[in-house]
Design an enzyme around this catalytic site. Structure first.
Site, PDB file in Angstrom:
ATOM      1  N   GLY A   1      39.294  50.891  26.886  1.00 39.11           N
ATOM      2  CA  GLY A   1      38.324  50.444  25.867  1.00 39.11           C
ATOM      3  C   GLY A   1      36.907  50.842  26.252  1.00 39.11           C
ATOM      4  O   GLY A   1      36.662  51.440  27.304  1.00 39.11           O
TER       5      GLY A   1
ATOM      6  N   GLU B   1       0.221  40.606   7.388  1.00 36.12           N
ATOM      7  CA  GLU B   1      -0.089  39.169   7.350  1.00 36.12           C
ATOM      8  C   GLU B   1       1.138  38.299   7.601  1.00 36.12           C
ATOM      9  O   GLU B   1       1.029  37.085   7.699  1.00 36.12           O
ATOM     10  CB  GLU B   1      -0.709  38.802   5.996  1.00 36.12           C
ATOM     11  CG  GLU B   1      -2.135  39.291   5.829  1.00 36.12           C
ATOM     12  CD  GLU B   1      -3.103  38.722   6.870  1.00 36.12           C
ATOM     13  OE1 GLU B   1      -2.868  37.621   7.371  1.00 36.12           O
ATOM     14  OE2 GLU B   1      -4.080  39.426   7.187  1.00 36.12           O
TER      15      GLU B   1
ATOM     16  N   GLY C   1      35.836  40.656  30.788  1.00 39.05           N
ATOM     17  CA  GLY C   1      34.940  41.095  29.716  1.00 39.05           C
ATOM     18  C   GLY C   1      33.721  41.749  30.319  1.00 39.05           C
ATOM     19  O   GLY C   1      33.206  41.296  31.360  1.00 39.05           O
TER      20      GLY C   1
ATOM     21  N   HIS D   1      29.332  29.961  27.530  1.00 36.90           N
ATOM     22  CA  HIS D   1      29.060  29.350  26.235  1.00 36.90           C
ATOM     23  C   HIS D   1      30.073  28.209  26.080  1.00 36.90           C
ATOM     24  O   HIS D   1      31.232  28.347  26.489  1.00 36.90           O
ATOM     25  CB  HIS D   1      29.288  30.403  25.143  1.00 36.90           C
ATOM     26  CG  HIS D   1      28.603  30.107  23.839  1.00 36.90           C
ATOM     27  ND1 HIS D   1      27.787  29.026  23.633  1.00 36.90           N
ATOM     28  CD2 HIS D   1      28.605  30.785  22.660  1.00 36.90           C
ATOM     29  CE1 HIS D   1      27.316  29.056  22.390  1.00 36.90           C
ATOM     30  NE2 HIS D   1      27.800  30.106  21.772  1.00 36.90           N
TER      31      HIS D   1
ATOM     32  N   ARG E   1      40.032  45.526  28.867  1.00 40.43           N
ATOM     33  CA  ARG E   1      41.116  46.328  28.295  1.00 40.43           C
ATOM     34  C   ARG E   1      41.030  47.757  28.830  1.00 40.43           C
ATOM     35  O   ARG E   1      39.947  48.362  28.785  1.00 40.43           O
ATOM     36  CB  ARG E   1      40.960  46.414  26.777  1.00 40.43           C
ATOM     37  CG  ARG E   1      41.157  45.132  26.070  1.00 40.43           C
ATOM     38  CD  ARG E   1      41.288  45.390  24.612  1.00 40.43           C
ATOM     39  NE  ARG E   1      39.983  45.426  23.941  1.00 40.43           N
ATOM     40  CZ  ARG E   1      39.800  45.103  22.667  1.00 40.43           C
ATOM     41  NH1 ARG E   1      40.831  44.746  21.929  1.00 40.43           N
ATOM     42  NH2 ARG E   1      38.618  45.161  22.117  1.00 40.43           N
TER      43      ARG E   1
HETATM   44  N1  LIG Z   1      24.882  38.188  24.611  1.00 38.13           N
HETATM   45  C1  LIG Z   1      24.130  37.119  24.843  1.00 38.13           C
HETATM   46  O1  LIG Z   1      22.921  37.124  24.617  1.00 38.13           O
HETATM   47  C2  LIG Z   1      24.748  35.869  25.451  1.00 38.13           C
HETATM   48  C3  LIG Z   1      23.894  34.934  26.050  1.00 38.13           C
HETATM   49  C4  LIG Z   1      24.446  33.817  26.650  1.00 38.13           C
HETATM   50  C5  LIG Z   1      25.811  33.623  26.609  1.00 38.13           C
HETATM   51  N2  LIG Z   1      26.634  34.525  25.988  1.00 38.13           N
HETATM   52  C6  LIG Z   1      28.075  34.294  25.993  1.00 38.13           C
HETATM   53  O2  LIG Z   1      28.671  35.150  26.957  1.00 38.13           O
HETATM   54  C7  LIG Z   1      29.983  35.520  26.550  1.00 38.13           C
HETATM   55  C8  LIG Z   1      30.099  37.035  26.476  1.00 38.13           C
HETATM   56  O3  LIG Z   1      29.171  37.521  25.525  1.00 38.13           O
HETATM   57  P1  LIG Z   1      28.688  39.067  25.517  1.00 38.13           P
HETATM   58  O4  LIG Z   1      27.590  39.145  24.496  1.00 38.13           O
HETATM   59  O5  LIG Z   1      28.446  39.526  26.894  1.00 38.13           O
HETATM   60  O6  LIG Z   1      29.993  39.813  25.076  1.00 38.13           O
HETATM   61  P2  LIG Z   1      30.502  40.331  23.646  1.00 38.13           P
HETATM   62  O7  LIG Z   1      29.735  41.555  23.312  1.00 38.13           O
HETATM   63  O8  LIG Z   1      30.521  39.224  22.676  1.00 38.13           O
HETATM   64  O9  LIG Z   1      32.002  40.684  24.109  1.00 38.13           O
HETATM   65  C9  LIG Z   1      32.280  41.862  24.723  1.00 38.13           C
HETATM   66  C10 LIG Z   1      33.557  41.894  25.515  1.00 38.13           C
HETATM   67  O10 LIG Z   1      34.668  41.324  24.801  1.00 38.13           O
HETATM   68  C11 LIG Z   1      35.747  42.278  24.875  1.00 38.13           C
HETATM   69  N3  LIG Z   1      36.660  42.107  23.735  1.00 38.13           N
HETATM   70  C12 LIG Z   1      36.331  41.987  22.426  1.00 38.13           C
HETATM   71  N4  LIG Z   1      37.465  41.818  21.685  1.00 38.13           N
HETATM   72  C13 LIG Z   1      38.502  41.839  22.593  1.00 38.13           C
HETATM   73  C14 LIG Z   1      39.910  41.674  22.459  1.00 38.13           C
HETATM   74  N5  LIG Z   1      40.480  41.440  21.282  1.00 38.13           N
HETATM   75  N6  LIG Z   1      40.660  41.757  23.576  1.00 38.13           N
HETATM   76  C15 LIG Z   1      40.106  41.969  24.787  1.00 38.13           C
HETATM   77  N7  LIG Z   1      38.775  42.116  24.968  1.00 38.13           N
HETATM   78  C16 LIG Z   1      37.989  42.042  23.882  1.00 38.13           C
HETATM   79  C17 LIG Z   1      35.061  43.636  24.852  1.00 38.13           C
HETATM   80  O11 LIG Z   1      35.930  44.608  25.393  1.00 38.13           O
HETATM   81  P3  LIG Z   1      36.144  46.046  24.696  1.00 38.13           P
HETATM   82  O12 LIG Z   1      34.941  46.871  25.020  1.00 38.13           O
HETATM   83  O13 LIG Z   1      37.387  46.522  25.310  1.00 38.13           O
HETATM   84  O14 LIG Z   1      36.228  45.797  23.199  1.00 38.13           O
HETATM   85  C18 LIG Z   1      33.875  43.349  25.781  1.00 38.13           C
HETATM   86  O15 LIG Z   1      34.229  43.485  27.134  1.00 38.13           O
HETATM   87  C19 LIG Z   1      30.210  34.833  25.192  1.00 38.13           C
HETATM   88  O16 LIG Z   1      30.833  33.599  25.415  1.00 38.13           O
HETATM   89  C20 LIG Z   1      28.795  34.623  24.680  1.00 38.13           C
HETATM   90  O17 LIG Z   1      28.680  33.577  23.742  1.00 38.13           O
HETATM   91  C21 LIG Z   1      26.127  35.656  25.441  1.00 38.13           C
END
Ligand SMILES: NC(=O)c1ccc[n+]([C@@H]2O[C@H](COP(=O)([O-])OP(=O)(O)OC[C@H]3O[C@@H](n4cnc5c(N)ncnc54)[C@H](OP(=O)(O)O)[C@@H]3O)[C@@H](O)[C@H]2O)c1
Length: 407
Positions: free
Chosen positions: A122, A302, A95, A182, A119
């Protein structure tokens, strides 16, 4: 307090009058050295040389309002030690959203062996290439990256972690480590069906901020605060690995927690004061002001402008009493009287919210919504509705009057 009309005209100035912005600057202790700079130097050398971070601090037990907690620091992990610890590992980042970007680039800059799995074709594939990950060398389709990795960092969206699990699970073979940012997928296993094999370490490093901040702080030589947790410890080294990975991805301080506590507090906080709660409070106050004849600019100033530009930074810098002390005695008296009334009104809502998090209702809603093919468009539609609310339209004009305004 001045009359409403006078205050409306002076709202912007009042922001700085009540609480000078300069006072809001948080002074942080300087890090002993910039990890990103150290990493760059280290990578430039033909043989890795010993990093020069002085270990003047380390694991420590701190007293948080009478409760003792252990905090881990990156100064216990000089770069050379970190590189040596992971010398036989391949970190496979699955990811490449906000966290993938921040954690991946930081670990790479720290001189570790990192590959990305997303992917093919993507949005993330494109983004990863732009950040210098090379197809066939450091960028692979998801399954290939998992096969090549020893530490599998599952940074897909929480919904995708669940939907891809049937393909991912058989590839998590003995000897690998499974990493999350997470507790969501693991804790709500009845809904996500993510159940790791029993013979791998399962750990968590959850940065307390967006992946963009993870990256920015690292580049500034600072580090984000993160939580660490262990779900399964097969090797006896799971916690040590979590701390080391926390440092590798750019954390400064690491707080120990459990998967459950991490996910409960995270889902609770974002639905509460961090996002949903504050949005609801802002809107309720704005509406009452408008219903009582106040102009949009006055109601916005405010409610939001003074909060975000003047008072909240003071709370962040030195605490609630500090913010109170920066305000007039009239303001202090009234706020002290009304705070318990708001607490009493809101506590039952927070209790209901916590229960909804704990019993999985929030998870099921998130999974259902974010698994839709149209989830991006559906979310965008609701956010557009917020953008079009009068309060936020008024805010655009108020912001344009700030001295440092940039369109
Ligand atoms: N963002 C934050 O502030 C934050 C903070 C702390 C922890 N986290 C945790 O970190 C983890 C990642 O979060 P994130 O915010 O970085 O990512 P995200 O935006 O939630 O996920 C993005 C990734 O998921 C892939 N994805 C989505 N649907 C998919 C599918 N069906 N098959 C394959 N790939 C798919 C996307 O690839 P494509 O581009 O190919 O769709 C992209 O690489 C999560 O567990 C989140 O809770 C996030």
């Amino acid at each position: 307090m001045a009359s409403i009309a006078t205050r409306s005209a002076q709202a912007i100035r009042a922001t700085s009058r009540r609480a000078p912005r300069a006072a809001a600057k948080v002074s942080r202790p300087a890090q002993s050295a910039s990890y990103s700079l150290l990493a760059a130097r280290s990578a430039a050398a033909s043989t890795p040389r010993r990093a020069t971070v002085e270990s003047v601090r380390g694991i420590k037990t701190l007293d948080f309002a009478g409760s003792k907690e252990v905090i881990y620091e990156r100064s216990d992990w000089p770069l050379a030690k970190l590189q040596d610890y992971f010398k036989n590992d391949t970190l496979a980042l699955i990811g490449y959203g906000s966290q993938g970007h921040g954690q991946g680039l930081n670990a790479r800059d720290n001189g570790l062996n990192v590959i990305v799995g997303v992917r093919e074709g993507g949005e993330s594939w494109k983004q990863a290439q732009e950040d210098g990950w090379v197809p066939g060398e450091t960028l692979f389709p998801i399954e290939e990256a998992i096969k090549r990795g020893t530490i599998i960092m599952n940074l897909l969206s929480d919904a995708a972690q669940s939907s891809t699990w049937p393909t991912v699970a058989p590839l998590i073979t003995p000897g690998k480590t499974l990493y999350f940012s997470h507790g969501f997928s693991i804790v709500y296993k009845d809904d996500t069906h993510v159940v790791p094999p029993p013979d791998v370490d399962v750990i968590l490093v959850a940065p307390k901020g967006s992946g963009r901040t993870v990256r920015t702080l690292f580049k500034e030589g600072r580090g984000i605060n993160s939580s660490i947790a262990v779900w399964q410890d097969v090797t006896g080294k799971a916690k040590e690995k979590a701390v080391a990975l926390g440092v590798a991805i750019g954390s400064g301080y690491l707080y120990e927690t459990t998967f459950e506590k991490e996910v409960y507090s995270d889902l609770f906080g974002e639905r509460g004061v961090l996002m949903g709660g504050i949005q609801g409070m802002f809107l309720a106050q704005y509406k009452v002001l408008r219903e009582n004849g106040h102009s949009p600019s006055e109601a916005f100033n405010e409610t939001v402008e003074e909060a975000t530009q003047s008072l909240y930074p003071l709370i962040g810098a030195k605490g609630m009493d500090y913010m109170y002390n920066a305000c007039s005695t009239t303001a202090r008296r009234g706020a002290l009287d009304w705070a318990p009334i708001f607490e009493a009104a809101n506590k039952p809502v927070f209790e209901k919210l916590y229960e909804s998090v704990k019993n999985g209702t929030e998870t099921r809603k998130a999974l259902e919504f974010n698994s839709r093919d149209t989830y991006r468009q559906d979310l965008a539609k609701e956010l557009k509705e917020i953008d079009e609310q009068e309060i936020w339209r008024a805010g655009k004009t108020v912001r344009s009057l700030r001295p440092d305004y940039k369109p």
